[in-house]
Design an enzyme around this catalytic site. Structure first.
Site, PDB file in Angstrom:
ATOM      1  N   ASP A 335       0.847  -1.028  -0.050  1.00 26.74           N
ATOM      2  CA  ASP A 335      -0.040   0.122   0.058  1.00 26.74           C
ATOM      3  C   ASP A 335       0.821   1.128  -0.124  1.00 26.74           C
ATOM      4  OD1 ASP A 335      -2.432   1.683   0.407  1.00 26.74           O
ATOM      5  OD2 ASP A 335      -1.579   1.956   2.370  1.00 26.74           O
ATOM      6  N   LYS A 336       0.546   2.106  -0.866  1.00 25.55           N
ATOM      7  CA  LYS A 336       1.347   3.442  -0.873  1.00 25.55           C
ATOM      8  C   LYS A 336       1.312   4.316   0.542  1.00 25.55           C
ATOM      9  CE  LYS A 336       0.340   7.416  -2.463  1.00 25.55           C
ATOM     10  NZ  LYS A 336       0.695   8.454  -1.708  1.00 25.55           N
ATOM     11  N   THR A 337       0.206   4.824   0.669  1.00 23.22           N
ATOM     12  CA  THR A 337       0.120   5.710   2.012  1.00 23.22           C
ATOM     13  C   THR A 337       0.420   4.874   3.270  1.00 23.22           C
ATOM     14  OG1 THR A 337      -1.384   6.952   0.792  1.00 23.22           O
ATOM     15  CG2 THR A 337      -1.360   7.761   3.139  1.00 23.22           C
ATOM     16  N   THR A 489      -2.780   1.745  -4.512  1.00 17.90           N
ATOM     17  CA  THR A 489      -3.319   3.141  -3.812  1.00 17.90           C
ATOM     18  C   THR A 489      -4.518   3.715  -4.190  1.00 17.90           C
ATOM     19  OG1 THR A 489      -2.479   5.640  -3.482  1.00 17.90           O
ATOM     20  CG2 THR A 489      -2.112   4.490  -5.737  1.00 17.90           C
ATOM     21  N   GLY A 490      -5.249   4.349  -3.507  1.00 20.05           N
ATOM     22  CA  GLY A 490      -6.568   5.106  -3.792  1.00 20.05           C
ATOM     23  C   GLY A 490      -6.093   6.397  -4.282  1.00 20.05           C
ATOM     24  N   LYS A 517      -9.571  -3.366  -3.477  1.00 14.44           N
ATOM     25  CA  LYS A 517      -8.245  -3.601  -3.078  1.00 14.44           C
ATOM     26  C   LYS A 517      -8.095  -5.238  -2.969  1.00 14.44           C
ATOM     27  CE  LYS A 517      -6.371   0.534  -0.948  1.00 14.44           C
ATOM     28  NZ  LYS A 517      -5.304   1.100  -0.025  1.00 14.44           N
ATOM     29  N   ASP A 536      -1.429  -0.655   6.079  1.00 12.44           N
ATOM     30  CA  ASP A 536      -1.502   0.053   7.314  1.00 12.44           C
ATOM     31  C   ASP A 536      -3.104   0.411   7.835  1.00 12.44           C
ATOM     32  OD1 ASP A 536      -1.651   2.079   5.779  1.00 12.44           O
ATOM     33  OD2 ASP A 536      -0.647   3.377   7.483  1.00 12.44           O
ATOM     34  N   ASP A 540      -7.201  -1.481   3.507  1.00  9.10           N
ATOM     35  CA  ASP A 540      -6.148  -2.601   3.407  1.00  9.10           C
ATOM     36  C   ASP A 540      -6.366  -4.048   4.085  1.00  9.10           C
ATOM     37  OD1 ASP A 540      -4.572  -0.850   1.918  1.00  9.10           O
ATOM     38  OD2 ASP A 540      -3.502  -0.089   4.031  1.00  9.10           O
TER      39      ASP A 540
END
Length: 649
Positions: A335-337, A489-490, A517, A536, A540
């Site tokens: 996940d990016k963020t 990512t969103g 996702k 996180d 997710d």
């Protein structure tokens, strides 16, 4: 249960071993004899069998029912045969009881299963943690315009609720009045708060920030976005396939081998010498020593050391099977963020006008933003602190909703804000600032401007979600191990592409909705890939559970942690590399231990069967027990070597 039964059985085993004739002969002592002393060994052995051995018999029923012999059936076979034969030997002359072998076998198996259960924690609280995001009550607006506190279960479509600053949104809905920003990071993964004004949609479980909102309810209960995520988590949990453990497979083979060797032994000896009590003892010996102590410890010892080694390196293991699977990963999806990035805004670029320095620009900007809790304000203050810049004193601070802030510095009015502020003030940007902003925009960065006297732009700051320093090293290390890296990512396509290119990510999925996702994980799995998901946020959780290996960031939401198989305590992507290396090393130790444990049988079973009887070599149960102990010691020493494995990344 295993711990309690182990300690009780161990204490009760002491007199059994002490009064054993074989142990007395080996250590050269004579146990005291008194009325009833002859019954100490059998009585205590019966108690140990009933208390410590019966649980294995109970668990063996499932293996019998499924027709899948494993560790439980092998243990049950050995202890049952040893128990029945030993009791019978009390009444049959010329036989040797196996009491001390019986109790030590039960003790070691109880110890192994206690260690195993202690080392494994199943993910079980994800749905409870999701439910905690929802408030228990809501402030419903009445026809008179007042509010009343009601349970959220009583809300219906069309109700209007008041959401105060800092409160959670009680149901999916549409803003009908008010202007605020909402923290949706736990649902969408977006690091920035999302502005909300009349007509905007809000999601149940998200947190309102600085303004009050009146929201018309559009979805309640099971229809909300959060409820949908909960369903996905539950479905993903249930979709995990059952994986047999290595030791169970080895035990299953040994079960059939023991029965076969015992049958061959009985037939061969009957044909050779006829049936007598000695033949029965040969068969019993084969069945008893077919279950090596070491096999019961081969995997649990490695698991226990693996778990403690992982914890020392910032990894908490919740699911052992997932830990074993990590060695075979060929794709890691981040996940990016909050995972590859810090999940917070940071200053990544500065441009100052002629005659200005970055230090002076930060002194004023940090001073103006000194009283604001907005994430852009925090980013500028943090950047000033990192540069050792002190904030100037300001007065007349004012928050300009939707535009920025303004304050007075040394008698001059100073503004700080984005493009809307410049438009409001009627200021045109010079060409160099346009170029700076265009470049920042192409990298999906936000630009805010420092304006002096409502006319001069003296500095511009580019802000973005800060990429973790360890992310690039982690991705490079994974590539070196032959593992592909994907990103989920969103965020927008531009943001995702910029981050993917900067980090060298193989593929990315942008603008992914929460309910999509886990489908991205399924998509990769359908291509035959073994996928790990690293994330996180609440959004997710379904993907973490759906993945072959779910890796949760420790500072993430509780639900993400509860959904993960493994938790990274230190928020360090490099720990994913350490995880894979530890998994490979642990699996290698398991294989080595199983070879040592089952290798004992390769030697012991033929000798117990009497293959070398013609040359005078015949393995007695007592000597077989000694061999068991030696293989157990070797397995224990080999497992401890796992502590020295190099996990550097």
């Amino acid at each position: 249960m295993f711990r309690r039964r182990f300690w009780v059985s161990l204490v009760l085993s002491v007199p059994v071993i002490y009064f054993s004739e074989f142990i007395q002969d080996v250590f050269g002592y004579t146990a005291p004899v008194f009325p009833g002393s002859a019954w100490i060994t059998p009585v205590f052995s019966v108690i140990i069998f009933a208390y410590g051995g019966v649980p294995f018999l109970s668990m063996a029923r499932n293996e019998v029912k499924n027709r899948e012999p494993g560790m439980m059936m092998l243990i049950s076979l050995a202890i049952t045969v040893a128990f029945v034969y030993s009791i019978a030997s009390l009444f049959i002359e010329g036989t040797t009881p196996f009491f001390w072998e019986l109790v030590t076998l039960i003790d070691v198996m109880l110890l192994g299963h206690w260690m195993e259960m202690r080392s494994v924690r199943q993910a079980s609280g994800a749905l409870d943690e999701l439910a905690k995001l929802m408030p228990d009550t809501a402030e419903r607006v009445t026809d008179s315009g007042d509010t009343e506190e009601v349970p959220i279960s009583t809300l219906v479509e069309g109700d209007v609720v008041l959401v105060r600053p800092g409160a959670s949104v009680p149901a999916d809905g549409e803003v009908v009045e008010g202007d605020s920003s909402v923290d949706e990071s736990m649902i969408t993964g977006e690091s920035r708060s999302v502005g909300k004004d009349p007509g905007a949609e809000v999601i149940a479980g998200t947190v309102n920030q600085d303004g009050s909102l009146r929201v018309r309810v559009t979805k309640t209960g099971d229809e909300t976005t959060l409820a949908g995520i909960m369903r996905l988590v539950e479905e993903a949990q249930q979709s995990k396939s059952r994986t047999q453990l290595l030791a169970d497979k080895a035990a299953g083979w040994l079960f059939y081998i023991a029965l076969s060797v015992a049958a061959i032994t009985g037939i061969a000896w009957v044909l050779a010498v006829g049936f007598d009590i000695g033949v029965l003892e040969r068969v019993v010996t084969v069945l008893v020593i077919a279950c090596p102590h070491a096999l019961g410890l081969a995997v649990p010892l490695v698991v226990a050391i693996n778990t403690s080694t992982a914890a020392q390196n910032g990894m908490l293991i919740r699911d052992r099977i997932a830990m074993e699977e990590a060695r075979n990963l060929d794709t890691v999806m981040f996940d990016k963020t909050g995972t590859l990035t810090k999940g917070e805004q940071g200053v990544v670029g500065v441009h100052v006008a002629d005659g200005w320095t970055e230090q002076r620009a930060f002194e004023i900007a940090a001073g103006v933003e000194g009283d604001s809790e907005h994430m852009i304000a925090r980013a500028i203050r943090n950047a000033a602190e990192e540069r050792g810049v002190s904030r100037v004193a300001v007065s007349n601070f004012e928050n300009l909703r939707g535009l920025g802030v303004k304050a007075t510095v040394d008698g001059e009015t100073v503004h700080l804000g984005g493009p809307n502020l410049l438009e409001q003030l009627g200021i045109e940007r010079p060409e160099e600032l346009v170029a700076f902003a265009d470049e920042a925009g192409s990298n999906a960065q936000t630009v805010v401007y420092l304006v002096q006297d409502e006319s001069n732009i003296v500095a511009a700051f580019a802000l973005a979600d800060v990429i973790r320093e360890e992310s690039r090293r982690a991705i490079d290390a994974l590539h070196e191990m032959g593992i592909e890296v994907a990103m989920l990512t969103g965020d927008s396509e531009d943001v995702a592409k910029a981050v993917a290119e900067e980090l060298g990510i193989d593929q990315y999925f942008a603008e992914v909705l929460p309910e999509e996702k886990d489908s991205k994980v399924t998509r990769l799995q359908s291509e035959g890939k073994l996928v790990a998901m690293v994330g996180d946020g609440v959004n997710d959780a379904p993907a973490l559970t759906r993945a072959d290996v779910g890796i949760a960031i420790g500072s993430g939401t509780d639900v993400a942690i509860e959904s993960g198989d493994i938790i990274l305590v230190d928020n360090n992507p490099l720990d994913v590399v350490r995880l894979v290396r530890l998994s490979k090393a642990s699996y290698r130790k398991m294989q080595e231990n199983l070879v040592w444990a089952t290798g004992y049988n390769v030697v012991a079973l033929p000798l117990a069967a009497g293959v070398l009887a013609p040359v005078g070599i015949l393995l007695s149960p007592a000597i077989g027990a000694v061999f068991m102990s030696l293989s157990t010691i070797i397995v224990a020493v080999n497992a401890r070597r796992l502590r020295g494995v190099d996990l550097s990344a």
